[in-house]
Scaffold this motif. Structure first.
Motif, PDB file in Angstrom:
ATOM      1  N   GLU A 146       0.903  -1.462  -0.109  1.00  0.00           N
ATOM      2  CA  GLU A 146       0.113  -0.019  -0.003  1.00  0.00           C
ATOM      3  C   GLU A 146       1.000   1.344  -0.198  1.00  0.00           C
ATOM      4  O   GLU A 146       0.674   2.200  -0.689  1.00  0.00           O
ATOM      5  CB  GLU A 146      -0.946  -0.029   1.031  1.00  0.00           C
ATOM      6  N   LEU A 147       1.928   1.379   0.882  1.00  0.00           N
ATOM      7  CA  LEU A 147       2.580   2.632   0.770  1.00  0.00           C
ATOM      8  C   LEU A 147       3.611   2.917  -0.265  1.00  0.00           C
ATOM      9  O   LEU A 147       3.790   3.804  -0.928  1.00  0.00           O
ATOM     10  CB  LEU A 147       3.705   2.417   1.987  1.00  0.00           C
ATOM     11  N   ASN A 149       1.052   3.919  -3.009  1.00  0.00           N
ATOM     12  CA  ASN A 149       0.825   5.213  -2.881  1.00  0.00           C
ATOM     13  C   ASN A 149       1.983   5.975  -3.463  1.00  0.00           C
ATOM     14  O   ASN A 149       1.888   7.121  -4.181  1.00  0.00           O
ATOM     15  CB  ASN A 149       0.676   5.674  -1.502  1.00  0.00           C
ATOM     16  N   CYS A 174       2.146   5.936  -7.527  1.00  0.00           N
ATOM     17  CA  CYS A 174       0.755   6.360  -8.210  1.00  0.00           C
ATOM     18  C   CYS A 174       0.838   7.768  -7.982  1.00  0.00           C
ATOM     19  O   CYS A 174       0.379   8.635  -8.890  1.00  0.00           O
ATOM     20  CB  CYS A 174      -0.145   5.685  -7.740  1.00  0.00           C
ATOM     21  N   HIS A 175       1.240   8.471  -6.818  1.00  0.00           N
ATOM     22  CA  HIS A 175       0.608   9.786  -6.493  1.00  0.00           C
ATOM     23  C   HIS A 175       1.935  10.590  -6.317  1.00  0.00           C
ATOM     24  O   HIS A 175       1.702  11.847  -5.808  1.00  0.00           O
ATOM     25  CB  HIS A 175      -0.173   9.686  -5.172  1.00  0.00           C
ATOM     26  N   PRO A 186      -0.522  12.442   2.897  1.00  0.00           N
ATOM     27  CA  PRO A 186      -2.045  12.122   2.227  1.00  0.00           C
ATOM     28  C   PRO A 186      -3.015  12.189   3.543  1.00  0.00           C
ATOM     29  O   PRO A 186      -2.668  11.684   4.601  1.00  0.00           O
ATOM     30  CB  PRO A 186      -1.769  11.000   1.694  1.00  0.00           C
ATOM     31  N   HIS A 238      -9.747   4.410  -5.784  1.00  0.00           N
ATOM     32  CA  HIS A 238      -8.701   4.942  -4.658  1.00  0.00           C
ATOM     33  C   HIS A 238      -9.095   5.501  -3.301  1.00  0.00           C
ATOM     34  O   HIS A 238     -10.468   5.615  -2.990  1.00  0.00           O
ATOM     35  CB  HIS A 238      -7.785   6.060  -5.095  1.00  0.00           C
ATOM     36  N   GLY A 241      -6.379   2.384   0.733  1.00  0.00           N
ATOM     37  CA  GLY A 241      -5.233   1.771   1.014  1.00  0.00           C
ATOM     38  C   GLY A 241      -4.644   2.268   2.308  1.00  0.00           C
ATOM     39  O   GLY A 241      -4.135   1.305   3.126  1.00  0.00           O
ATOM     40  N   LEU A 242      -4.361   3.754   2.628  1.00  0.00           N
ATOM     41  CA  LEU A 242      -3.936   4.097   3.679  1.00  0.00           C
ATOM     42  C   LEU A 242      -4.735   3.727   4.963  1.00  0.00           C
ATOM     43  O   LEU A 242      -4.180   3.457   5.985  1.00  0.00           O
ATOM     44  CB  LEU A 242      -3.666   5.603   3.734  1.00  0.00           C
TER      45      LEU A 242
END
Length: 141
Positions: free
Chosen positions: A50-51, A54, A57-58, A87, A104, A107-108
């Motif tokens: 997930e990290l 992130n 993608c971002h 985020p 989206h 995930g976090l």
């Protein structure tokens, strides 16, 4: 005789490449196997995935995976990237849940739910570090 496990840290610098997150997860599995921590692998891999996703993608630019064990049976998984903004899903203020049809935004909060502790460090022009800690008693599912 009681043995003490020394602390250890690994950092894997990753290029801006779509294969990088998968390579990093493979390295994480190898490192945990080498340190005889297979019970941490499912949770650590989920957190790292997930990290890393992130960061990939971002953000723009390279990023890095850092694994650290300062005490037996515990692991800190961290990802650094060049974007200095933490985020909303990882700040200590509750983030609104994503709409049901959103692709989206889950995930976090999932990382937060799976970790014992989590946090972020902002380095302003040098980016940020998102981290999560897990121990042998935490399970991803």
């Amino acid at each position: 005789m009681v043995t003490v496990s020394p602390s250890w840290t690994y950092t894997l610098h990753l290029p801006r490449d779509p294969r990088a997150p998968g390579i990093a997860r493979g390295a994480l599995r190898l490192i945990l196997a080498a340190h005889e921590l297979p019970e941490l692998t499912p949770t650590a891999e989920l957190v790292a995935a997930e990290l890393l996703a992130n960061a990939h993608c971002h953000t723009k630019g390279p990023y890095a995976l850092r694994l650290r064990s300062a005490e037996p049976g515990r692991l800190r998984v961290a990802v650094w990237d060049m974007d200095p903004h933490v985020p909303p899903g990882f700040s200590h203020a509750p983030a609104p849940p994503p709409p049901p049809d959103a692709e989206h935004g889950r995930g976090l909060p999932l990382v937060r739910a799976c970790a014992d502790r989590w946090g972020a460090s902002e380095f302003h022009e040098f980016g940020k570090l998102l981290w999560a800690e897990c121990g042998a008693g935490v399970v991803a599912w």
